[in-house]
Enzyme design. Structure first.
Site, PDB file in Angstrom:
ATOM      1  N   ASP A 330      28.706 -28.691   0.258  1.00 30.20           N
ATOM      2  CA  ASP A 330      29.409 -27.425   0.075  1.00 30.20           C
ATOM      3  C   ASP A 330      30.898 -27.664  -0.175  1.00 30.20           C
ATOM      4  OD1 ASP A 330      29.642 -24.405   0.432  1.00 30.20           O
ATOM      5  OD2 ASP A 330      31.047 -25.145   1.938  1.00 30.20           O
ATOM      6  N   GLU A 384      28.386 -28.869  -5.057  1.00 32.84           N
ATOM      7  CA  GLU A 384      28.828 -27.522  -5.412  1.00 32.84           C
ATOM      8  C   GLU A 384      30.287 -27.637  -5.861  1.00 32.84           C
ATOM      9  OE1 GLU A 384      29.715 -23.111  -3.555  1.00 32.84           O
ATOM     10  OE2 GLU A 384      30.354 -24.966  -2.613  1.00 32.84           O
TER      11      GLU A 384
END
Length: 670
Positions: A330, A384
């Site tokens: 993330d 990401e």
């Protein structure tokens, strides 16, 4: 998992002016690894801090260690000390590098007891949770988390440590354990296993992505403000129950990956790492660089050996202890740049080489990927990253980070802009095709229409973007509504074109396959602590009197078709057609021909579509009645190609009747 046929990073001619910096990054990665391992151990041997620090039962006694270089005294306090500060539970200063430790007899501490650290430092004191605690539970009255001794008499016995069969290209079902249930509550690991896992298997997805697994104090953070990096969230059940869920996923042939949040940490001090030993800079950067203002969180100092020891060990821990099959990293953009990716458009290559890259963070990501694939060669790592940083998917020796995949974040932006800002008759089909198919030659990508990001408070799901308030009044089978008809048609076409054109993988957030309405909003003071929007309304999907099941049935047919044919992760789509005036698009892949007519009102008869010579049969039709369509084109249609020379090239075409807002998949037959 990396495709050996991918181009090298240095093959990109636009990177020629920056090859020197790429070589410097590769050199820095090697230098950091040598610094960590001292050239006398492997990286996976180095990444073992979780077996040294924290509370462990070894050789008939309890051993506890903590790294707290600024501390002047540390005590274990808990149920075993009646929450008193007792000398027998005082830690000793150990090896002189900030390590404190204590050994205790076996009968002093018992499974299930609660405890904390009472920490002293120059000019202050405070209670802390051990940095490496493997279990933290929340007090129902104070809502404060406390560490818990976790040593059950019978350890979990694994039956399936890997998926039953290789998954191939990942078809990812992005999930959140707590909000997966219909009931207005926090769901559990075992409820997910019982009620949600069978749905995923039936839908054809081969990979489950679990969000919010690492313990986090605030449920509404979606798991992105992590406090306890080695503790599986106790909201959803015990560590053994998480293992049981992962075991069941593996038995069903599914890979299980988790969100790994190493981009920042929660600011909480009593529960997290912030000001752990009285300093703000123990795990994080000092001053403004240690604060992420946009996320209200703390930013790790990836240049510190002890921080890399912590994070690399954390990446290894979840693979070893819970048999996860990889990670979605993330917030990679925030990690990569000193400016956190804020206020930067990344419009040219200079943005990647202007001195804004945090080379220590880059090295950490590269070494983390190396470690993960050494520990588990079949592991999946997904970045990401919205910046498009060259090299994320390239090998370390080329100056890359070694990720297996990057999320293709331009595709959902394109779909939502088309649906919301541009009239249907003005859609730019060339732009759409570009966003669906473009990626760097040296990386693999996972495509999607929408993830959890698009539906958080302030946003909408794609179906809600298309239908809006009509969702509440006109989703019954007998309802006739043009807005709903448009939304259902485009929902199916968006997913089919995105999956069909996806380079190497596909992702969907749970419930969006059937057009889950509204947004995601976790319980908070502003909504009266309601779970109304922190759940999945499976009854909508299962109700045969509503139109939601049409979308779910189509998604199931689409995903199973692409999975069974092995369409993704092999050859790229072959461009066949874009007509901006007609709003048509076609591409071919692995013997399948994908054809789309996005025009809002125009249907076309005998429409020519270039294709490989042969006979074709209609395999999947978004307009089929079983998917809520109008059944304009009957099933089991076959089409024979016609070859000709256009004066410049040999070509082959079939001629189709393509209704407006319809997508086809045709199969070339022998």
């Amino acid at each position: 998992m990396r495709d050996p046929n991918l181009a090298k990073l240095c093959d990109d001619p636009w990177l020629a002016p920056y090859l020197g910096q790429l070589h410097q990054r590769a050199d820095h990665i090697r230098w950091v690894e040598e610094r960590l391992t001292g050239n006398h151990m492997t990286l996976d041997e180095f990444a073992n801090a979780h077996e040294y620090y924290g509370l462990h039962f070894r050789d008939g006694k309890w051993i506890f260690r903590e790294w707290a270089p600024n501390a002047t005294a540390i005590y274990l306090v808990g149920d075993f000390s009646r929450w008193q500060q007792l000398d027998e539970f005082a830690l000793n200063y150990g090896d002189g590098n900030g390590v404190w430790e204590i050994e205790l007899p076996a009968d002093k501490i018992k499974h299930g007891q609660l405890y904390k650290l009472k920490m002293y430092w120059p000019g202050g004191e405070g209670e802390r949770l051990p940095a490496y605690t493997r279990r933290a539970v929340q007090d129902p009255e104070t809502h404060i988390f406390t560490a818990q001794v976790w040593r059950p008499e019978k350890p979990y016995e694994w039956t399936f440590v890997n998926p039953a069969t290789p998954i191939g290209a990942p078809l990812v079902y992005e999930s959140h354990i707590g909000m997966a249930q219909e009931e207005a509550k926090v769901g559990s690991y075992l409820e997910y296993k019982e009620k949600i896992l069978p749905r995923i298997v039936e839908m054809g997805y081969n990979t489950v992505q679990l969000m919010g697994i690492m313990e986090h104090p605030y449920y509404g953070s979606f798991g992105y403000h992590v406090s306890n990096y080695f503790a599986a969230s106790s909201r959803f059940g015990t560590p053994e129950e998480l293992k049981e869920l992962i075991d069941a996923c593996h038995e069903a042939g599914l890979a299980v990956i988790m969100d790994l949040v190493h981009s920042h940490a929660v600011k909480n001090e009593e529960e997290g790492l912030s000001r752990f030993d009285g300093t703000l800079y123990q795990y994080f950067h000092e001053g403004d660089r240690g604060e992420h203002e946009a996320w209200d969180s703390r930013c790790f100092d990836y240049g510190k050996t002890e921080v890399l020891h912590f994070l690399l060990s954390n990446a290894r821990y979840w693979l070893d202890e819970f048999k996860f099959d990889g990670y979605r990293f993330d917030g990679v953009t925030s990690m990569l740049y000193h400016h956190r990716g804020l206020g930067t458009g990344f419009g040219n290559y200079e943005n990647y080489f202007d001195g804004s890259v945090d080379v220590d963070a880059f090295a950490y990501l590269a070494l983390s990927n190396k470690l993960i694939h050494e520990v588990r060669p079949s592991a999946i790592t997904i970045a990401e990253d919205v910046s498009g940083m060259p090299g994320l998917g390239a090998p370390l020796e080329e100056g890359g980070c070694g990720f297996d995949y990057r999320l293709a974040m331009g595709a959902p932006d394109c779909w939502f802009k088309l649906a919301n800002d541009i009239p249907d008759e003005e859609w730019n089909i060339g732009w759409l095709y570009h966003e669906l198919t473009s990626h760097r030659a040296d990386e693999q990508v996972i495509s999607y229409v929408e993830s959890h990001d698009q539906a958080l408070v302030g946003g909408k799901t794609f179906i809600f973007e298309l239908i809006d308030k009509e969702m509440y009044y006109n989703m019954h089978l007998e309802a006739q509504n043009l807005v709903v008809d448009r939304g259902i048609a485009l929902h199916k076409m968006a997913r089919l074109s995105t999956l069909g054109a996806a380079g190497h993988g596909y992702l969907n957030f749970m419930g969006n396959e059937f057009g889950h309405p509204e947004w995601i909003d976790f319980p908070r003071e502003g909504n009266g602590w309601s779970y109304q929007y922190a759940r999945r309304q499976w009854n909508l999907r299962d109700d045969p009197t509503l139109k939601f099941h049409f979308l779910a049935d189509f998604d199931e047919a689409m995903v199973n078709l692409v999975r069974d044919r092995g369409t993704l992760g092999t050859e790229a789509p072959i461009f066949r057609l874009i007509n901006e005036g007609d709003k048509t698009m076609a591409f071919e892949r692995q013997g399948l021909l994908f054809v789309f007519n996005f025009h809002p009102v125009k249907s076309f008869t005998d429409y020519p579509v270039d294709c490989t010579p042969g006979k074709y049969r209609l395999l999947l039709n978004t307009d089929a009645p079983e998917f809520g369509g109008h059944d304009i084109v009957q099933g089991e249609q076959t089409y024979t190609g016609t070859s000709f020379h256009d004066g410049a090239n040999d070509r082959n075409q079939i001629h189709l009747y393509i209704p407006s807002r319809t997508g086809f998949v045709l199969e070339r037959v022998p």
